[in-house]
Design a protein around this motif. Sequence first.
Motif, mmCIF file in Angstrom:
data_model
loop_
_atom_site.group_PDB
_atom_site.id
_atom_site.type_symbol
_atom_site.label_atom_id
_atom_site.label_comp_id
_atom_site.label_asym_id
_atom_site.label_seq_id
_atom_site.Cartn_x
_atom_site.Cartn_y
_atom_site.Cartn_z
ATOM 1 N N ALA A 177 34.498 114.965 134.290
ATOM 2 C CA ALA A 177 34.238 115.563 132.974
ATOM 3 C C ALA A 177 35.465 116.253 132.394
ATOM 4 C CB ALA A 177 33.077 116.550 133.076
ATOM 5 N N ILE A 178 36.366 116.744 133.264
ATOM 6 C CA ILE A 178 37.500 117.522 132.744
ATOM 7 C C ILE A 178 38.824 116.765 132.771
ATOM 8 C CG2 ILE A 178 36.415 119.735 133.277
ATOM 9 C CD1 ILE A 178 39.358 118.569 135.408
ATOM 10 N N ALA A 179 38.872 115.641 133.475
ATOM 11 C CA ALA A 179 40.134 114.916 133.611
ATOM 12 C C ALA A 179 40.593 114.384 132.250
ATOM 13 C CB ALA A 179 39.989 113.770 134.599
ATOM 14 N N THR A 180 41.815 114.679 131.890
ATOM 15 C CA THR A 180 42.370 114.205 130.623
ATOM 16 C C THR A 180 43.443 113.146 130.848
ATOM 17 O OG1 THR A 180 44.033 115.969 130.582
ATOM 18 C CG2 THR A 180 41.932 116.414 129.501
ATOM 19 N N THR A 181 43.838 112.946 132.103
ATOM 20 C CA THR A 181 44.806 111.909 132.440
ATOM 21 C C THR A 181 44.050 110.790 133.148
ATOM 22 O OG1 THR A 181 45.391 113.089 134.482
ATOM 23 C CG2 THR A 181 46.720 113.536 132.533
ATOM 24 N N GLU A 182 44.571 110.302 134.245
ATOM 25 C CA GLU A 182 43.883 109.256 134.998
ATOM 26 C C GLU A 182 43.089 109.872 136.144
ATOM 27 O OE1 GLU A 182 45.820 105.402 136.603
ATOM 28 O OE2 GLU A 182 45.646 106.743 138.323
ATOM 29 N N PHE A 183 41.847 109.434 136.305
ATOM 30 C CA PHE A 183 41.014 109.895 137.414
ATOM 31 C C PHE A 183 40.877 108.745 138.405
ATOM 32 C CE2 PHE A 183 36.609 111.355 138.927
ATOM 33 C CZ PHE A 183 37.160 112.227 139.856
ATOM 34 N N ASN A 184 41.323 109.006 139.641
ATOM 35 C CA ASN A 184 41.355 107.986 140.684
ATOM 36 C C ASN A 184 40.513 108.452 141.869
ATOM 37 O OD1 ASN A 184 42.301 105.795 142.389
ATOM 38 N ND2 ASN A 184 43.765 107.240 143.283
ATOM 39 N N ILE A 185 39.533 107.655 142.249
ATOM 40 C CA ILE A 185 38.721 107.962 143.430
ATOM 41 C C ILE A 185 39.083 106.984 144.538
ATOM 42 C CG2 ILE A 185 36.406 108.229 144.386
ATOM 43 C CD1 ILE A 185 35.338 108.702 141.612
ATOM 44 N N GLU A 186 39.459 107.531 145.694
ATOM 45 C CA GLU A 186 39.754 106.722 146.871
ATOM 46 C C GLU A 186 38.586 106.802 147.849
ATOM 47 O OE1 GLU A 186 43.210 108.232 148.768
ATOM 48 O OE2 GLU A 186 44.597 107.520 147.235
ATOM 49 N N GLY A 187 38.447 105.745 148.657
ATOM 50 C CA GLY A 187 37.444 105.819 149.717
ATOM 51 C C GLY A 187 37.101 104.463 150.280
ATOM 52 N N ASN A 188 36.244 104.503 151.292
ATOM 53 C CA ASN A 188 35.838 103.296 151.995
ATOM 54 C C ASN A 188 34.573 102.728 151.359
ATOM 55 O OD1 ASN A 188 35.003 101.310 153.806
ATOM 56 N ND2 ASN A 188 35.772 102.430 155.581
ATOM 57 N N PRO A 189 34.652 101.541 150.778
ATOM 58 C CA PRO A 189 33.492 100.974 150.074
ATOM 59 C C PRO A 189 32.410 100.436 151.001
ATOM 60 C CG PRO A 189 35.274 99.395 150.086
ATOM 61 C CD PRO A 189 35.826 100.655 150.694
ATOM 62 N N ARG A 190 32.656 100.482 152.312
ATOM 63 C CA ARG A 190 31.596 100.066 153.243
ATOM 64 C C ARG A 190 30.445 101.065 153.246
ATOM 65 N NH1 ARG A 190 36.185 99.425 156.746
ATOM 66 N NH2 ARG A 190 36.812 97.251 157.017
ATOM 67 N N THR A 191 30.706 102.270 152.757
ATOM 68 C CA THR A 191 29.670 103.296 152.660
ATOM 69 C C THR A 191 28.972 103.167 151.313
ATOM 70 O OG1 THR A 191 31.032 104.779 154.016
ATOM 71 C CG2 THR A 191 29.213 105.780 152.777
ATOM 72 N N GLN A 192 27.687 102.846 151.330
ATOM 73 C CA GLN A 192 26.967 102.625 150.085
ATOM 74 C C GLN A 192 26.944 103.878 149.214
ATOM 75 O OE1 GLN A 192 25.886 99.615 148.970
ATOM 76 N NE2 GLN A 192 25.590 100.729 147.055
ATOM 77 N N LYS A 193 26.887 105.046 149.851
ATOM 78 C CA LYS A 193 26.888 106.294 149.094
ATOM 79 C C LYS A 193 28.179 106.422 148.283
ATOM 80 C CE LYS A 193 26.222 111.299 149.597
ATOM 81 N NZ LYS A 193 26.074 112.433 150.549
ATOM 82 N N PHE A 194 29.282 106.004 148.861
ATOM 83 C CA PHE A 194 30.550 106.043 148.138
ATOM 84 C C PHE A 194 30.519 105.098 146.948
ATOM 85 C CE2 PHE A 194 34.701 104.131 147.316
ATOM 86 C CZ PHE A 194 35.449 105.258 146.999
ATOM 87 N N MET A 195 30.049 103.886 147.176
ATOM 88 C CA MET A 195 29.991 102.919 146.078
ATOM 89 C C MET A 195 29.079 103.399 144.962
ATOM 90 S SD MET A 195 32.039 100.386 146.354
ATOM 91 C CE MET A 195 31.313 99.237 145.160
ATOM 92 N N ASP A 196 27.939 103.962 145.319
ATOM 93 C CA ASP A 196 27.021 104.485 144.301
ATOM 94 C C ASP A 196 27.700 105.590 143.490
ATOM 95 O OD1 ASP A 196 25.069 102.757 145.227
ATOM 96 O OD2 ASP A 196 24.034 104.278 146.425
ATOM 97 N N LEU A 197 28.465 106.440 144.183
ATOM 98 C CA LEU A 197 29.166 107.545 143.525
ATOM 99 C C LEU A 197 30.184 107.015 142.523
ATOM 100 C CD1 LEU A 197 29.726 110.741 143.731
ATOM 101 C CD2 LEU A 197 31.675 110.038 145.142
ATOM 102 N N VAL A 198 30.966 106.032 142.937
ATOM 103 C CA VAL A 198 32.009 105.490 142.068
ATOM 104 C C VAL A 198 31.399 104.778 140.863
ATOM 105 C CG1 VAL A 198 33.914 103.848 141.909
ATOM 106 C CG2 VAL A 198 33.675 105.293 143.944
#
Length: 242
Positions: A62-83
């Motif tokens: 909500a506050i990022a005014t530049t680039e917002f980058n999320i890193e993580g392991n996509p084997r975790t469904q919770k991570f994928m849902d979050l992204v």
Amino acid sequence: MKTRLSVNVNKIALIRNARGSNYPDLIKVSKDIEAYGAEGITVHPRPDERHITYADIPALKAIATTEFNIEGNPRTQKFMDLVLANAPDQCTLVPDAQNALTSDSGWDTITHEAFLTETIGALKEKGIRVSIFCDPIEKFIEGAKKVGADRIEFYTGPYAENYHKDRAAAIQPYVNGAKIANELGIGINAGHDLNLDNLRYFQENIPNLLEVSIGHALVVDSLYYGLQNTVQMYLECLTVKD
């Protein structure tokens, strides 16, 4: 071409979590980092939420005014849902084991071709640019292109480890890898253990380096130099000299 600096704020969250309060305020610090000149904010939420929590993600988005980058392991469904729910500008896929202390290798893009193709497709349907952690090995860079990644992020741990022993030898695999990536038309990011000692040399020798993601070293340096000054020092390392 100027290389963008994305600051990983995991360590800010780790300090916050150590006392169970909102001090330092992750959102304020992230805003300040952008105000000091950084061109991106990176986070790497892990399953145990030991630093960045899943609840932090929508607040940062909500506050990022530049680039917002999320890193993580996509084997975790919770991570994928979050992204997928928060649609950052970029998602960087990292093949971490669940209990990994920190990222320590790139993807085997050949063995995991089908999984990566499906995962990247789902992210790109949401308009998310996809980068994948990659070692500077020709077949894996070619595999990254094949599975549809927009960019690779070179895992620079070995470069940093060997920089003071023989920096020319340490960087050579990345020079070779960058040549392949540029020929394939896949973008190049980099991250892991890049710091004020080794960053400029890396940037000067990797053509078309689009972005570096730096967290741990930058936060450590800020203990000595102050956060605003430290961000400026890293930006200076990335400034192209005439």
